[in-house]
Motif scaffolding. Structure first.
Motif, PDB file in Angstrom:
ATOM      1  N   LYS A  75       0.842  -1.215   0.000  1.00 54.39           N
ATOM      2  CA  LYS A  75       0.000   0.000   0.000  1.00 54.39           C
ATOM      3  C   LYS A  75       0.870   1.255   0.000  1.00 54.39           C
ATOM      4  CE  LYS A  75      -4.073  -2.056   1.019  1.00 54.39           C
ATOM      5  NZ  LYS A  75      -5.380  -1.819   0.497  1.00 54.39           N
ATOM      6  N   ARG A  78       2.334   1.717  -3.503  1.00 57.11           N
ATOM      7  CA  ARG A  78       1.313   2.239  -4.419  1.00 57.11           C
ATOM      8  C   ARG A  78       1.153   3.748  -4.213  1.00 57.11           C
ATOM      9  NH1 ARG A  78      -3.877   3.735  -4.302  1.00 57.11           N
ATOM     10  NH2 ARG A  78      -5.082   3.467  -6.206  1.00 57.11           N
ATOM     11  N   MET A  79       1.140   4.164  -2.952  1.00 60.81           N
ATOM     12  CA  MET A  79       0.993   5.587  -2.643  1.00 60.81           C
ATOM     13  C   MET A  79       2.187   6.379  -3.192  1.00 60.81           C
ATOM     14  SD  MET A  79      -1.190   7.473  -1.317  1.00 60.81           S
ATOM     15  CE  MET A  79      -1.359   9.146  -0.815  1.00 60.81           C
ATOM     16  N   LEU A  82       1.756   6.835  -6.868  1.00 58.49           N
ATOM     17  CA  LEU A  82       0.758   7.866  -7.174  1.00 58.49           C
ATOM     18  C   LEU A  82       1.329   9.268  -6.940  1.00 58.49           C
ATOM     19  CD1 LEU A  82      -2.470   6.243  -5.656  1.00 58.49           C
ATOM     20  CD2 LEU A  82      -1.783   6.351  -8.060  1.00 58.49           C
ATOM     21  N   ASN A 115      -5.071   5.684   1.849  1.00 52.52           N
ATOM     22  CA  ASN A 115      -6.400   5.387   1.310  1.00 52.52           C
ATOM     23  C   ASN A 115      -6.915   6.457   0.354  1.00 52.52           C
ATOM     24  OD1 ASN A 115      -6.532   3.027   2.869  1.00 52.52           O
ATOM     25  ND2 ASN A 115      -7.169   4.213   4.647  1.00 52.52           N
ATOM     26  N   ALA A 116      -6.054   7.344  -0.092  1.00 54.71           N
ATOM     27  CA  ALA A 116      -6.486   8.418  -0.986  1.00 54.71           C
ATOM     28  C   ALA A 116      -6.514   7.925  -2.426  1.00 54.71           C
ATOM     29  CB  ALA A 116      -5.535   9.604  -0.863  1.00 54.71           C
ATOM     30  N   ASN A 117      -7.413   8.493  -3.207  1.00 51.69           N
ATOM     31  CA  ASN A 117      -7.439   8.146  -4.633  1.00 51.69           C
ATOM     32  C   ASN A 117      -6.557   9.129  -5.404  1.00 51.69           C
ATOM     33  OD1 ASN A 117      -8.951  10.474  -4.782  1.00 51.69           O
ATOM     34  ND2 ASN A 117     -10.867   9.462  -5.256  1.00 51.69           N
ATOM     35  N   TYR A 118      -6.278   8.796  -6.657  1.00 52.32           N
ATOM     36  CA  TYR A 118      -5.345   9.591  -7.446  1.00 52.32           C
ATOM     37  C   TYR A 118      -5.839  11.026  -7.655  1.00 52.32           C
ATOM     38  CZ  TYR A 118      -2.383  11.303 -11.131  1.00 52.32           C
ATOM     39  OH  TYR A 118      -1.527  12.081 -11.862  1.00 52.32           O
ATOM     40  N   ALA A 119      -7.133  11.197  -7.840  1.00 51.74           N
ATOM     41  CA  ALA A 119      -7.677  12.542  -8.078  1.00 51.74           C
ATOM     42  C   ALA A 119      -7.379  13.472  -6.894  1.00 51.74           C
ATOM     43  CB  ALA A 119      -9.174  12.468  -8.343  1.00 51.74           C
ATOM     44  N   ASP A 120      -7.541  12.963  -5.673  1.00 52.35           N
ATOM     45  CA  ASP A 120      -7.254  13.773  -4.484  1.00 52.35           C
ATOM     46  C   ASP A 120      -5.760  14.083  -4.377  1.00 52.35           C
ATOM     47  OD1 ASP A 120      -9.920  13.721  -3.806  1.00 52.35           O
ATOM     48  OD2 ASP A 120      -9.701  12.070  -2.370  1.00 52.35           O
TER      49      ASP A 120
END
Length: 144
Positions: A75, A78-79, A82, A115-120
């Motif tokens: 995780k 992945r962050m 991003l 837990n953030a998505n790419y848009a944020d």
């Protein structure tokens, strides 16, 4: 799109790449960023710590940090990917200001959550880079 000899797909002439030479590396560089005189700009998902160094060369190096306490390695990795992608796509916001000010800029984007998505992440990164760019316009070269 054609593949060049290095096996990369070449699209347009103004591809925003992020070569290893533009990524902040080394223990001393990171230690400098976590000293008292480094500046921090906070946002909801991502923080930016930076320092303007007094050296002969100019340029912009960015690092990417996700704390171990935020979760498992997959995780966190992945962050980091991003964060790198968001910075890669919008690095021109900051790099143009650094080049015109003729300074050496070291910064680190730090995730607050995994837990953030790419848009944020992208939205926060753009806001942080814009704030730093505005601060750089008021700083004279050679001063932090």
């Amino acid at each position: 799109m054609n593949k060049d000899p290095s096996n990369h797909i070449s699209g347009s002439d103004n591809d925003a790449t992020l070569p290893r030479a533009k990524i902040l590396r080394g223990r001393k560089n990171f230690q400098r960023l976590f000293e008292q005189d480094a500046k921090t700009i906070r946002n909801t998902v991502v923080d930016l710590r930076f320092k303007i160094l007094e050296t002969d060369s100019s340029g912009c190096l960015m690092g990417f940090v996700v704390k171990k306490s935020l979760g498992k390695a997959n995780k966190r990795n992945r962050m980091k990917r991003l964060l790198k992608e968001a910075y890669r796509r919008h690095q021109n916001i900051l790099s143009e200001a650094v080049e015109t000010a003729d300074i050496t800029f070291h910064g680190v984007l730090m995730a607050k959550t995994i837990n953030a998505n790419y848009a944020d992440i992208e939205q926060n990164t753009i806001a942080l880079l814009s704030k730093v760019r505005d601060q750089l316009s008021t700083i004279s070269p050679g001063h932090s």
